[in-house]
Design a protein around this motif. Structure first.
Motif, PDB file in Angstrom:
ATOM      1  N   GLN A   6       0.610  -0.841  -0.242  1.00 19.36           N
ATOM      2  CA  GLN A   6      -0.050   0.038   0.282  1.00 19.36           C
ATOM      3  C   GLN A   6       0.709   0.968   0.161  1.00 19.36           C
ATOM      4  OE1 GLN A   6      -2.703  -0.280   3.856  1.00 19.36           O
ATOM      5  NE2 GLN A   6      -4.124  -0.690   2.095  1.00 19.36           N
ATOM      6  N   LYS A  39       2.426   0.459  -9.875  1.00 19.87           N
ATOM      7  CA  LYS A  39       0.902  -0.405 -10.358  1.00 19.87           C
ATOM      8  C   LYS A  39       0.878  -1.630 -11.755  1.00 19.87           C
ATOM      9  CE  LYS A  39      -1.512   3.942  -9.826  1.00 19.87           C
ATOM     10  NZ  LYS A  39      -2.304   4.830 -10.305  1.00 19.87           N
ATOM     11  N   ASN A  43       0.998  -3.479  -7.012  1.00 18.47           N
ATOM     12  CA  ASN A  43       1.256  -3.097  -6.089  1.00 18.47           C
ATOM     13  C   ASN A  43      -0.472  -1.527  -5.829  1.00 18.47           C
ATOM     14  OD1 ASN A  43       2.945  -4.336  -4.812  1.00 18.47           O
ATOM     15  ND2 ASN A  43       4.671  -3.509  -5.494  1.00 18.47           N
ATOM     16  N   GLN A  44      -0.736  -1.632  -4.564  1.00 17.83           N
ATOM     17  CA  GLN A  44      -2.365  -0.467  -4.433  1.00 17.83           C
ATOM     18  C   GLN A  44      -0.960   0.648  -4.419  1.00 17.83           C
ATOM     19  OE1 GLN A  44      -3.755   0.423  -0.465  1.00 17.83           O
ATOM     20  NE2 GLN A  44      -5.636   0.490  -2.167  1.00 17.83           N
ATOM     21  N   CYS A  45      -0.670   1.485  -5.982  1.00 18.85           N
ATOM     22  CA  CYS A  45      -0.471   2.802  -5.223  1.00 18.85           C
ATOM     23  C   CYS A  45      -1.080   3.942  -5.294  1.00 18.85           C
ATOM     24  CB  CYS A  45       1.208   3.530  -6.221  1.00 18.85           C
ATOM     25  SG  CYS A  45       1.995   3.965  -5.869  1.00 18.85           S
ATOM     26  N   ILE A  46      -0.908   4.962  -4.658  1.00 22.78           N
ATOM     27  CA  ILE A  46      -1.911   6.028  -4.411  1.00 22.78           C
ATOM     28  C   ILE A  46      -1.536   7.396  -5.807  1.00 22.78           C
ATOM     29  CG2 ILE A  46      -4.117   7.598  -4.320  1.00 22.78           C
ATOM     30  CD1 ILE A  46      -5.328   4.344  -4.678  1.00 22.78           C
ATOM     31  N   ASP A  92      -4.017  10.498  -8.964  1.00 18.36           N
ATOM     32  CA  ASP A  92      -5.090   9.408  -8.866  1.00 18.36           C
ATOM     33  C   ASP A  92      -5.704  10.825  -8.517  1.00 18.36           C
ATOM     34  OD1 ASP A  92      -5.295   6.577  -8.687  1.00 18.36           O
ATOM     35  OD2 ASP A  92      -3.319   6.722  -8.421  1.00 18.36           O
ATOM     36  N   LEU A 274     -10.463   3.009   0.038  1.00 16.27           N
ATOM     37  CA  LEU A 274      -9.877   3.566   0.384  1.00 16.27           C
ATOM     38  C   LEU A 274     -10.335   3.872   1.755  1.00 16.27           C
ATOM     39  CD1 LEU A 274      -8.173   5.880  -2.488  1.00 16.27           C
ATOM     40  CD2 LEU A 274      -7.289   3.680  -1.669  1.00 16.27           C
TER      41      LEU A 274
END
Length: 680
Positions: A6, A39, A43-46, A92, A274
């Motif tokens: 995360q 990404k 991975n969860q990448c914001i 994002d 989120l």
């Protein structure tokens, strides 16, 4: 297989008072490539950002344009958002610091700091404009220099003699906003007690969160002792009012980094999956990365972690710092056409050309990056068109002509397949470490091997021979598979090329793990040109257009009348932006020596913190023994265009004053100054 990470990522917030240029784009492209890589790995990448929308400058510009500050920042945000989107920077969320989320979070953090005893108040004496009804920052005060008596100088230093001083030392001070004579007034200000966090910052800055060069620079601040930070401004001011303190506003740099949190909060409110607290509460297992330029390190690596610590919130996992952009070996120049706006570039060239060139030049350190326009053309054409795209264009036609576009099964070059697979972990490691230059070198080395193999097999020659069609198909299928691998490795840098390649390959969007598989008995779509070569004429047109931007700006700023500047240079007015463009730095004289064959010149080696400069200065008559200058601090103009002399290249100008001869006095900063500090 490990759990997806995360990750929350930010870039520095662009100020809502001007256009994005290629120097800005270096940071957003760098960040976007790293986010896309994460990404691609699953991975969860914001990735969030926002316009930095507060401060006196925005208030005054809006007033000058006859619109509200809200209208101004909305207009600028629309321009910024379009520039970023067209450069394929995929946020994002892109928000604004002038938001309800930021107001609430700024108030929350401030009240936590206040209640924990980390806020102090005391009276500050400042100049006040009685006509405008506002306190004046140093840059909004003009008057007569107290040292050399030059008129029309700004409130903190003299353009003519280079002296620095307090605004209260100016003679005949005037407001640069209204022209009124300012008066001294006392006002209650609010201070963040940064020294409370000295011990924490000494540990945190050495914990691996920063590059070594950045930690070493911050040690200078920490070793000399931290000072309390003024976080308030008086009305009128465009920003957020401090809770419970009518007429007092948060200084823009307090709520700007909180804007990272606010942009993420705005996204969380629209994406229920989120969890805001899971990313920001103390003890969070999520990762937080800031990408910034080296000019704002103190705000992000001292003030910001201290604020977060004091408010009971988590601190960044890392602050990734990059250097400045130069063009053709020098600072960006409007007169030379190398101060290039993002939109001017996009009017002439494709965004992925620049994305690749930045990637090829970016290391993980804080060194400056040079955009050499001639090298830019050569490298993009050679690497992307001549190597990567060339593989697909060489092979696709034979597959369509000889086998109706279907790739045959089999591996015609197992050693190449293995080499590409073996290279993937190292390329991934380079991406993760932000060592994009190394990643590009390793990828292009693979492209070279693939091209050399295809050239050696020469399917174009075999296609003319009887009974060689199966061999041609096997070679070209292998070539397309190798091309696919290269596209996977380059996808974080070249998302448009990747999308076009995916359409040609007739496949779903590629992920990083797809490099472990091959296409066999697979139908391709018709091949279309994936990338064209850069035409040097388009680069020249871009530079010419940037000069036109300058001419248009100068024409807009020119006074009424015949448009000529006054003949007397002392009475010729310049715009504040022109003055502000002068980069004055503290410099340490490392070495001073006479120049053989020159009557007046000394050659000075100057340390300005992150680099050394060679400067020739005509002060020999005042300093016949140059060695007496060594070890002394002086001030220099760091962004003066390098000047080629017969003795060598002079890379700046030191500041001196006096009538001449033996009476030349090299200017020195106040005690406590350090090499590289900007003089404001």
């Amino acid at each position: 297989m490990s759990e997806p990470r995360q990750i929350l990522v930010t870039s520095a917030l662009p100020y809502a008072n001007g256009s994005i240029h290629l120097g800005h784009m270096l940071e957003y492209i760098q960040t976007d490539m790293w986010v896309r890589f994460q990404k691609l790995r699953g991975n969860q990448c914001i990735y969030v950002c926002a316009d930095d929308a507060h401060g006196s400058a925005i208030m005054l510009r809006a007033e000058k344009e006859g619109i509200t500050p809200e209208q101004l920042i909305a207009n600028v945000q629309a321009e910024h958002s379009a520039d970023f989107a067209d450069f394929l920077v995929d946020f994002d969320n892109y928000h604004s610091t002038h938001s309800e989320e930021n107001r609430a979070l700024s108030s929350l953090i401030y009240t936590r700091l206040r209640d924990a005893g980390h806020i102090a108040t005391r009276s500050v004496t400042q100049y006040f404009d009685p006509e405008k009804g506002m306190f004046l920052a140093d840059r909004f005060i003009k008057g007569t220099c107290p040292k050399c008596a030059a008129e029309d100088q700004y409130g903190d230093n003299c353009e003519k003699c280079g002296a620095t001083y307090a605004p209260t030392e100016l003679k005949n001070p005037k407001s640069a906003i209204s022209g009124a004579t300012p008066v001294l007034r006392d006002s209650q200000h609010f201070f963040f007690k940064l020294p409370d966090f000295q011990a924490m910052l000494q540990q945190w800055t050495r914990s691996g969160t920063l590059q070594d060069a950045v930690a070493n620079k911050l040690a200078e601040w920490l070793d000399s002792g931290l000072q309390e930070w003024d976080i308030s401004r008086d009305a009128p001011y465009f920003g957020f009012e401090i809770p419970g303190e009518p007429g007092k506003y948060f200084y823009v740099w307090l709520d700007a980094p909180i804007g990272y949190m606010a942009s993420f909060k705005n996204l969380c409110d629209r994406r229920p999956e989120l969890d805001f607290d899971a990313f920001w509460n103390e003890g969070s297992k999520a990762e937080l990365y800031h990408f910034i330029g080296k000019d704002i390190v103190n705000f992000h690596a001292l003030f910001w972690p201290a604020m977060l610590e004091g408010a009971g919130l988590r601190k960044p996992t890392a602050v990734n710092v990059h250097g400045y952009l130069t063009v053709n070996g020098a600072k960006m120049s409007k007169s030379r056409g190398t101060f290039i706006k993002a939109r001017t570039y996009l009017d002439h060239l494709q965004p992925e050309y620049l994305r690749y060139y930045y990637a090829a030049k970016l290391g993980r350190g804080v060194d400056d990056l040079d955009l050499n326009l001639e090298d830019f053309v050569q490298k993009v054409n050679s690497d992307l068109v001549g190597k990567v795209v060339n593989i697909a264009s060489r092979c696709a036609g034979f597959i369509h002509k000889g086998n109706d576009g279907v790739m045959v099964a089999g591996d015609a070059a197992p050693e190449l397949t293995e080499a590409f697979l073996a290279a993937a972990p190292s390329i991934a490691e380079a991406y993760e470490a932000r060592d994009f230059g190394r990643a590009m070198r390793e990828i292009m080395a693979l492209a070279d091997r693939a091209n050399a193999w295809i050239a050696d097999k020469a399917p174009w020659s075999l296609a003319k021979q009887e009974g060689k069609q199966d061999e041609v198909q096997a070679i070209c299928a292998q070539g397309i598979n190798l091309f696919r691998q290269l596209v996977i490795f380059l996808k974080p840098v070249l998302p448009l090329l990747a999308a076009d390649a995916e359409a040609f390959l007739n496949i779903a969007p590629l992920t990083w793990d797809d490099h472990l598989s091959r296409l066999e008995n697979h139908q391709l779509n018709p091949f279309k040109a994936l990338m064209s070569r850069i035409e040097p004429a388009k680069v020249e047109a871009m530079v010419a257009a940037s000069k036109e931007d300058l001419l248009a700006a100068e024409a807009k700023a020119a006074p009424a009348g015949n448009g000529e500047l006054a003949k007397d240079p002392l009475s010729a007015e310049i715009e504040f932006d022109t003055f502000a463009a002068v980069d004055l730095r503290v410099a340490l004289i490392v070495k001073a020596e006479a120049v053989p064959g020159a009557d007046k010149l000394l050659q000075l080696t100057l340390d300005i913190g992150d680099e050394r400069r060679n400067v020739f200065s005509g002060i020999k008559s005042a300093y016949p023994d140059p060695s007496q200058l060594e070890g002394r601090l002086t001030m220099m103009v760091a962004n003066l265009k390098p000047r080629k002399m017969r003795f060598g290249v002079s890379e700046g100008m030191v500041m001196a004053a006096g009538p001449g001869g033996e009476e030349i006095y090299l200017l020195s900063p106040d005690s406590g100054a350090k090499p590289g500090q900007r003089i404001k």
